[in-house]
Design a protein around this motif. Structure first.
Motif, PDB file in Angstrom:
ATOM      1  N   TYR A 287       0.808  -1.220   0.000  1.00 51.98           N
ATOM      2  CA  TYR A 287       0.000   0.000   0.000  1.00 51.98           C
ATOM      3  C   TYR A 287       0.842   1.272   0.000  1.00 51.98           C
ATOM      4  O   TYR A 287       0.316   2.355  -0.243  1.00 51.98           O
ATOM      5  CB  TYR A 287      -0.941   0.022   1.213  1.00 51.98           C
ATOM      6  N   THR A 293      -1.117   2.060  -4.303  1.00 51.01           N
ATOM      7  CA  THR A 293      -1.909   2.406  -3.119  1.00 51.01           C
ATOM      8  C   THR A 293      -3.349   1.926  -3.235  1.00 51.01           C
ATOM      9  O   THR A 293      -3.980   1.541  -2.253  1.00 51.01           O
ATOM     10  CB  THR A 293      -1.881   3.924  -2.893  1.00 51.01           C
ATOM     11  N   ASN A 294      -3.882   1.927  -4.461  1.00 53.17           N
ATOM     12  CA  ASN A 294      -5.283   1.559  -4.660  1.00 53.17           C
ATOM     13  C   ASN A 294      -5.574   0.117  -4.302  1.00 53.17           C
ATOM     14  O   ASN A 294      -6.734  -0.253  -4.108  1.00 53.17           O
ATOM     15  CB  ASN A 294      -5.685   1.816  -6.115  1.00 53.17           C
ATOM     16  N   THR A 297      -6.693   1.146  -0.808  1.00 53.31           N
ATOM     17  CA  THR A 297      -7.749   2.161  -0.744  1.00 53.31           C
ATOM     18  C   THR A 297      -8.940   1.817  -1.628  1.00 53.31           C
ATOM     19  O   THR A 297     -10.047   2.301  -1.387  1.00 53.31           O
ATOM     20  CB  THR A 297      -7.195   3.532  -1.134  1.00 53.31           C
ATOM     21  N   TYR A 302     -12.298  -0.856   2.820  1.00 53.05           N
ATOM     22  CA  TYR A 302     -11.353   0.160   3.284  1.00 53.05           C
ATOM     23  C   TYR A 302     -12.115   1.282   3.982  1.00 53.05           C
ATOM     24  O   TYR A 302     -13.042   1.866   3.427  1.00 53.05           O
ATOM     25  CB  TYR A 302     -10.563   0.716   2.106  1.00 53.05           C
ATOM     26  N   PRO A 304     -10.741   4.299   6.467  1.00 55.00           N
ATOM     27  CA  PRO A 304      -9.667   4.912   7.260  1.00 55.00           C
ATOM     28  C   PRO A 304     -10.119   5.408   8.618  1.00 55.00           C
ATOM     29  O   PRO A 304      -9.340   5.404   9.576  1.00 55.00           O
ATOM     30  CB  PRO A 304      -9.174   6.060   6.372  1.00 55.00           C
ATOM     31  N   ALA A 329      -2.065   7.574   1.839  1.00 55.53           N
ATOM     32  CA  ALA A 329      -3.189   6.884   2.477  1.00 55.53           C
ATOM     33  C   ALA A 329      -3.015   6.843   3.988  1.00 55.53           C
ATOM     34  O   ALA A 329      -3.979   7.011   4.749  1.00 55.53           O
ATOM     35  CB  ALA A 329      -3.325   5.468   1.920  1.00 55.53           C
TER      36      ALA A 329
END
Length: 560
Positions: A287, A293-294, A297, A302, A304, A329
């Motif tokens: 990540y 990163t996707n 995310t 996901y 946060p 992220a």
């Protein structure tokens, strides 16, 4: 480019994250580049002189000091009856139900006090499985054997399998209750890719559990790194955690998740989905790479705002192995204490036992075209030793509340050449809708509004007041004849969304219930003013709201 040997393979972070089958299947069979890199760790054992083996009974431990406990090891075969493993509907066959369920192999390292049978590397792949699990266990053993065979010369396999490890099979458990570490290896990697770290933690009083990367059914035992594959392993891990919680030796409130590479995505997802997880550790996790990163995310679960566990992100520094970092992220995990540590002169696959063994047994350097400035087998080994110590110290600090462990972690970072560290402190989770209304009731509306504004400043992406949820809560209060609380809820919606016609319409309803005719008329008129410009309303909704508010005004204007 010609791939002549597993020794020459250089896997980029994008390969791990994006799960390109073309990249992962260069060697065919089930050997992915990740698996190869992770499992070549055990090749150097074969080059170790016999005299060294006599001095160090556990040749995979180099520069690591064990804790106070003997390391016990056992495997369990479980069944998740809520899922299927057998293919129930396949081509040209009638429906055949799976009456058994999804098999899960659970490998456990644990603090022990005595006994047990000494183990070799081969024992990590020799599963003592009940008869019902034999086909599944045999498939796992074949998979692990194939991966190992791809990473050593055929003549070296016997010596590889004979290498001693620190664990002792079925040793007598130490008394007491211990924190649990749920550990996830990289995609299609053997659980032994993190065996040294697991053994170290068990010797220091942790129960370490891992499940393999299995696919979705018996026809696809090898997992892939798409959303379906990630979800399958996460659910396996959750099922295993449910099993572990039944043991007396397990401390149910002291649990961490640790993952390497794509396994780091699973560790984070587990931390977000399970509020009891107190610590999450990513080891060069996918990540954090630009362009990847996707993978986290974009995963459907996901969230946060639900990441409240303390986080250690431990990875190679930018530039190492061509790495471009993207940690944006992690910056949004406002409710997590985050520690970011980067290490120099270590590669992605070397956040595993591979780095130690390559150095101890003087593995030849990789070809020049894959080398980076300053990197050697020794720097990689030292980096992984430092990483193991940092992981153990971080867990001691976060799970056990050991203040000296935090000092040890700082010292470990200082002692690691080129290491860098930064921190981001958590802010408390935002109050729920009922809690925010309670603050306004106890301390006044301005106090609740100040809380909202503080989160808007410190956590700008945090949704402190969800207009829909708060509006529904207001009507719930009206149904319970709690009119003051209802009015507060509607005012909070107006505070965060002053251009909402619906917010004023609801506030008008609350004022009607409070017998405040003048206030209600003002609120409905404001709703009518805003409705034509309120982009959140579709044409039908706008017409309905305006028609309703005009009727409210007609009725209210005739009241005494």
């Amino acid at each position: 480019m010609v791939w002549t040997s597993p020794r020459n393979i250089r896997t980029s972070h994008a390969d791990h994250a994006l799960n390109s089958r073309r990249r992962f299947r260069l060697h065919g069979v089930i050997g992915s580049c990740i698996a190869i890199l992770l499992t070549i760790a055990f090749r150097p054992v074969l080059a170790q002189p016999a005299s060294t083996q006599q001095i160090n009974p556990f040749p995979l431990w180099d520069g690591l000091k064990p804790g106070q406990y003997v390391v016990g090891y056992r495997t369990e075969f479980l069944v998740d009856h809520s899922r299927t493993w057998r293919v129930t509907r396949s081509y040209a066959r009638s429906f055949s139900p799976d009456s058994t369920g999804r098999p899960i192999r659970l490998a456990i390292w644990y603090p022990a006090r005595s006994g047990g049978d000494p183990m070799t590397f081969a024992d990590y792949s020799r599963f003592i499985a009940p008869q019902a699990f034999r086909p599944y266990a045999d498939a796992l053993a074949r998979r692990d054997s194939i991966i190992a065979t791809l990473t050593v010369q055929p003549s070296e396999v016997p010596a590889l399998l004979a290498t001693h490890v620190a664990a002792r099979r079925n040793a007598v458990s130490a008394p007491g209750r211990f924190p649990v570490v749920l550990m996830v290896a990289g995609l299609n990697a053997e659980s032994t890719s993190q065996a040294v770290l697991a053994e170290l933690l068990a010797s220091r009083g942790y129960i370490v559990a891992t499940v393999p990367w299995d696919g979705v059914d018996e026809n696809q035992i090898d997992a892939v790194g798409d959303a379906v594959g990630l979800e399958a392993v996460i659910r396996d891990l959750e099922f295993a955690w449910g099993r572990l919680r039944t043991e007396r030796s397990v401390s149910p409130t002291e649990v961490a998740a640790v993952g390497h590479s794509l396994g780091g995505v699973i560790a984070v997802a587990e931390g977000m989905r399970n509020g009891d997880v107190a610590a999450v550790i990513g080891l060069d996790a996918t990540y954090g790479f630009q362009g990847a990163t996707n993978v986290l995310t974009g995963f459907y679960s996901y969230a946060p705002q639900k990441m409240t566990a303390s986080m250690l992100d431990l990875r190679k520094a930018a530039g190492e192995q061509g790495t471009v970092l993207d940690l944006q992220a992690l910056q949004l995990w406002y409710h997590s204490d985050r520690s970011f540590i980067t290490l120099r002169h270590i590669r992605h696959s070397e956040f595993t036992s591979y780095s130690l063994i390559s150095d101890v047994f003087h593995e030849p350097p990789i070809p020049p075209q894959f080398q980076t400035a300053g990197w050697t087998r020794t720097t990689a080994a030292r980096g992984y030793v430092a990483a193991c110590r940092m992981v153990a110290d971080f867990l001691d600090a976060r799970l056990r509340g050991d203040s000296t462990a935090s000092q040890h972690l700082v010292s470990a970072v200082s002692d690691a050449p080129g290491a860098a560290v930064s921190y981001a402190r958590a802010i408390p989770p935002a109050p729920s809708a009922p809690e925010l209304v309670a603050i306004a009731t106890a301390r006044g509306f301005d106090s609740a509004a100040a809380v909202v504004e503080r989160y808007r400043k410190d956590a700008p992406t945090e949704v402190v007041v969800d207009p829909g949820a708060m509006n529904n809560l207001g009507y719930q209060f009206l149904g319970e004849h709690r009119v003051p609380e209802a009015l507060t809820a509607f005012r909070l919606v107006i505070h965060v969304n002053p251009a909402s016609a619906n917010a004023y319409d609801s506030y008008g309803d609350g004022l009607v219930a409070a017998a405040d005719t003048t206030g209600a008329i003002t609120a409905y008129r404001r709703a009518l003013e805003l409705a034509p410009r309120d982009s959140s309303l579709n044409a039908s909704g706008r017409d309905d709201l305006m028609k309703s508010d005009r009727e409210h005004l007609r009725v209210l204007s005739h009241l005494p």
